[in-house]
Write an enzyme that holds these catalytic residues in place. Structure first.
Site, PDB file in Angstrom:
ATOM      1  N   LYS A  60      48.340  31.855  45.869  1.00 37.76           N
ATOM      2  CA  LYS A  60      47.953  32.964  46.742  1.00 37.76           C
ATOM      3  C   LYS A  60      47.834  32.475  48.188  1.00 37.76           C
ATOM      4  O   LYS A  60      47.826  31.265  48.448  1.00 37.76           O
ATOM      5  CB  LYS A  60      46.628  33.549  46.226  1.00 37.76           C
ATOM      6  CG  LYS A  60      46.762  34.171  44.827  1.00 37.76           C
ATOM      7  CD  LYS A  60      45.442  34.737  44.343  1.00 37.76           C
ATOM      8  CE  LYS A  60      45.581  35.405  42.988  1.00 37.76           C
ATOM      9  NZ  LYS A  60      44.305  35.966  42.500  1.00 37.76           N
ATOM     10  N   TYR A 100      49.501  44.608  40.403  1.00 40.25           N
ATOM     11  CA  TYR A 100      48.091  44.837  40.071  1.00 40.25           C
ATOM     12  C   TYR A 100      47.847  46.297  39.654  1.00 40.25           C
ATOM     13  O   TYR A 100      46.779  46.846  39.931  1.00 40.25           O
ATOM     14  CB  TYR A 100      47.206  44.470  41.268  1.00 40.25           C
ATOM     15  CG  TYR A 100      47.047  42.971  41.470  1.00 40.25           C
ATOM     16  CD1 TYR A 100      46.683  42.140  40.406  1.00 40.25           C
ATOM     17  CD2 TYR A 100      47.210  42.387  42.730  1.00 40.25           C
ATOM     18  CE1 TYR A 100      46.511  40.769  40.590  1.00 40.25           C
ATOM     19  CE2 TYR A 100      47.035  41.011  42.915  1.00 40.25           C
ATOM     20  CZ  TYR A 100      46.687  40.217  41.841  1.00 40.25           C
ATOM     21  OH  TYR A 100      46.508  38.856  42.018  1.00 40.25           O
ATOM     22  N   THR A 142      38.671  33.669  36.045  1.00 38.81           N
ATOM     23  CA  THR A 142      38.953  34.508  37.225  1.00 38.81           C
ATOM     24  C   THR A 142      37.935  34.248  38.341  1.00 38.81           C
ATOM     25  O   THR A 142      38.306  34.144  39.516  1.00 38.81           O
ATOM     26  CB  THR A 142      38.904  36.004  36.836  1.00 38.81           C
ATOM     27  OG1 THR A 142      39.850  36.222  35.804  1.00 38.81           O
ATOM     28  CG2 THR A 142      39.203  36.901  38.018  1.00 38.81           C
ATOM     29  N   ASN A 163      40.638  33.140  44.982  1.00 40.85           N
ATOM     30  CA  ASN A 163      40.714  32.228  43.829  1.00 40.85           C
ATOM     31  C   ASN A 163      42.049  31.499  43.681  1.00 40.85           C
ATOM     32  O   ASN A 163      42.421  31.036  42.601  1.00 40.85           O
ATOM     33  CB  ASN A 163      40.272  32.928  42.539  1.00 40.85           C
ATOM     34  CG  ASN A 163      41.186  34.081  42.156  1.00 40.85           C
ATOM     35  OD1 ASN A 163      42.183  34.332  42.837  1.00 40.85           O
ATOM     36  ND2 ASN A 163      40.853  34.769  41.081  1.00 40.85           N
ATOM     37  N   HIS A 166      47.456  32.732  40.782  1.00 41.04           N
ATOM     38  CA  HIS A 166      47.649  33.742  39.735  1.00 41.04           C
ATOM     39  C   HIS A 166      48.474  33.128  38.609  1.00 41.04           C
ATOM     40  O   HIS A 166      49.396  32.352  38.875  1.00 41.04           O
ATOM     41  CB  HIS A 166      48.408  34.957  40.294  1.00 41.04           C
ATOM     42  CG  HIS A 166      48.946  35.844  39.210  1.00 41.04           C
ATOM     43  ND1 HIS A 166      48.185  36.817  38.591  1.00 41.04           N
ATOM     44  CD2 HIS A 166      50.163  35.866  38.575  1.00 41.04           C
ATOM     45  CE1 HIS A 166      48.902  37.417  37.665  1.00 41.04           C
ATOM     46  NE2 HIS A 166      50.111  36.859  37.628  1.00 41.04           N
ATOM     47  N   GLU A 177      56.163  40.571  34.870  1.00 37.63           N
ATOM     48  CA  GLU A 177      55.914  40.006  36.203  1.00 37.63           C
ATOM     49  C   GLU A 177      57.114  39.202  36.700  1.00 37.63           C
ATOM     50  O   GLU A 177      57.458  39.243  37.888  1.00 37.63           O
ATOM     51  CB  GLU A 177      54.654  39.126  36.162  1.00 37.63           C
ATOM     52  CG  GLU A 177      53.380  39.952  35.977  1.00 37.63           C
ATOM     53  CD  GLU A 177      52.119  39.101  35.886  1.00 37.63           C
ATOM     54  OE1 GLU A 177      52.215  37.854  35.952  1.00 37.63           O
ATOM     55  OE2 GLU A 177      51.024  39.692  35.760  1.00 37.63           O
TER      56      GLU A 177
HETATM   57  P1  DAT Z   1      43.101  37.004  36.787  1.00 37.91           P
HETATM   58  O1  DAT Z   1      43.662  36.729  38.152  1.00 37.91           O
HETATM   59  O2  DAT Z   1      42.261  35.877  36.293  1.00 37.91           O
HETATM   60  O3  DAT Z   1      44.148  37.439  35.802  1.00 37.91           O
HETATM   61  P2  DAT Z   1      42.327  39.805  36.963  1.00 37.91           P
HETATM   62  O4  DAT Z   1      43.694  40.142  36.512  1.00 37.91           O
HETATM   63  O5  DAT Z   1      41.175  40.442  36.249  1.00 37.91           O
HETATM   64  O6  DAT Z   1      42.064  38.230  36.924  1.00 37.91           O
HETATM   65  O7  DAT Z   1      42.167  40.158  38.502  1.00 37.91           O
HETATM   66  C1  DAT Z   1      43.214  39.938  39.413  1.00 37.91           C
HETATM   67  C2  DAT Z   1      42.651  39.426  40.703  1.00 37.91           C
HETATM   68  O8  DAT Z   1      41.789  40.401  41.277  1.00 37.91           O
HETATM   69  C3  DAT Z   1      41.771  38.170  40.546  1.00 37.91           C
HETATM   70  O9  DAT Z   1      42.519  36.989  40.473  1.00 37.91           O
HETATM   71  C4  DAT Z   1      40.949  38.262  41.788  1.00 37.91           C
HETATM   72  C5  DAT Z   1      40.748  39.753  41.978  1.00 37.91           C
HETATM   73  N1  DAT Z   1      39.451  40.169  41.404  1.00 37.91           N
HETATM   74  C6  DAT Z   1      39.164  40.328  40.102  1.00 37.91           C
HETATM   75  N2  DAT Z   1      37.869  40.715  39.948  1.00 37.91           N
HETATM   76  C7  DAT Z   1      37.359  40.793  41.187  1.00 37.91           C
HETATM   77  C8  DAT Z   1      36.078  41.130  41.723  1.00 37.91           C
HETATM   78  N3  DAT Z   1      35.067  41.466  40.923  1.00 37.91           N
HETATM   79  N4  DAT Z   1      35.904  41.083  43.074  1.00 37.91           N
HETATM   80  C9  DAT Z   1      36.917  40.748  43.884  1.00 37.91           C
HETATM   81  N5  DAT Z   1      38.155  40.432  43.450  1.00 37.91           N
HETATM   82  C10 DAT Z   1      38.377  40.440  42.119  1.00 37.91           C
HETATM   83 MG    MG Z   2      45.314  39.149  35.646  1.00 39.00          MG
END
Ligand code: DAT
Ligand code: MG
Length: 201
Positions: A60, A100, A142, A163, A166, A177
């Site tokens: 990212k 997303y 995450t 974070n 991805h 994807e």
């Molecule tokens: P991952 O990236 O572990 O697959 P995800 O698909 O649930 O997690 O979410 C995608 C991204 O969205 C994640 O990498 C960071 C952001 N995100 C998730 N939960 C969040 C939150 N509570 N506050 C801010 N950003 C968040």
């Molecule tokens: Mg995800």
């Protein structure tokens, strides 16, 4: 040495065998010399299952800005995965809203898209046995506050909104994807020279 003993055994069968043997032996001999001991090495082995599994990994904008690209790629290479696609790009809102799509209703969605479009991404496709699940383990939770040390997020990040990386969360998700971020022609099928030591039993 191996080739010499193959040659002697083949000659013996040629003179002691029937007409069928005499017809097929020259072809077998040619193959033995063409492919050498590798042919016999491969015969006694079988590949790990799903060695062609693929996943999408994206560094990212915070990871790129902090110059973590090399260290992250190194982790996947060292683990034994094969890089089959790589590009650096500025993501569009359209691609991100597709990527997303399951988060569109979340309160953090807009800030997530702002962050993901704030600078270049490095998007990759990695291939190998169990690569989807193993990548998720390597990437970590995450929320980096809960990520184990030794994972990318656990080592390089402190907040869920930054974070670093991805990785696809399922084989089906990875297929979607990969199609979203790459054209088929941009993914390379190539043979790893270490395949025998990393991918065969
Ligand atoms: P991952 O990236 O572990 O697959 P995800 O698909 O649930 O997690 O979410 C995608 C991204 O969205 C994640 O990498 C960071 C952001 N995100 C998730 N939960 C969040 C939150 N509570 N506050 C801010 N950003 C968040
Ligand atoms: Mg995800």
């Amino acid at each position: 040495m191996l080739q010499r003993s193959i040659f002697h055994t083949a000659l013996k069968h040629f003179f002691t065998g029937g007409p069928e043997t005499r017809r097929s032996l020259p072809c077998g001999l040619l193959c033995a010399f063409r492919w050498g001991p590798g042919l016999f090495w491969h015969r006694s082995k079988s590949s790990l299952p799903d060695v062609r599994e693929r996943t999408l990994v994206a560094i990212k904008p915070d990871g790129v800005q902090r110059r973590l690209v090399g260290q992250i790629i190194q982790r996947f290479e060292q683990r034994g995965f094969k890089l089959v696609g790589l590009k650096m790009l500025q993501a569009s809102q359209d691609v991100l809203s597709e990527h997303y799509c399951n988060l569109r209703t979340k309160p953090f969605y807009n800030s997530l898209v702002r962050y993901m479009t704030s600078g270049p991404l490095v998007v990759m496709v990695w291939e190998g046995h169990n690569v989807v699940q193993t990548s998720r383990t390597m990437v970590g939770h995450t929320n980096p506050a809960q990520a184990q040390a030794g994972t990318v997020r656990g080592d390089f990040s402190i907040h869920v909104s930054r974070n670093v990386i991805h990785a696809s969360d399922s084989v089906e998700g990875a297929e979607k994807e990969i199609q979203l971020w790459f054209q088929a022609k941009d993914l390379l099928d190539w043979n790893c020279w270490d395949q025998i030591s990393t991918g065969e039993l």
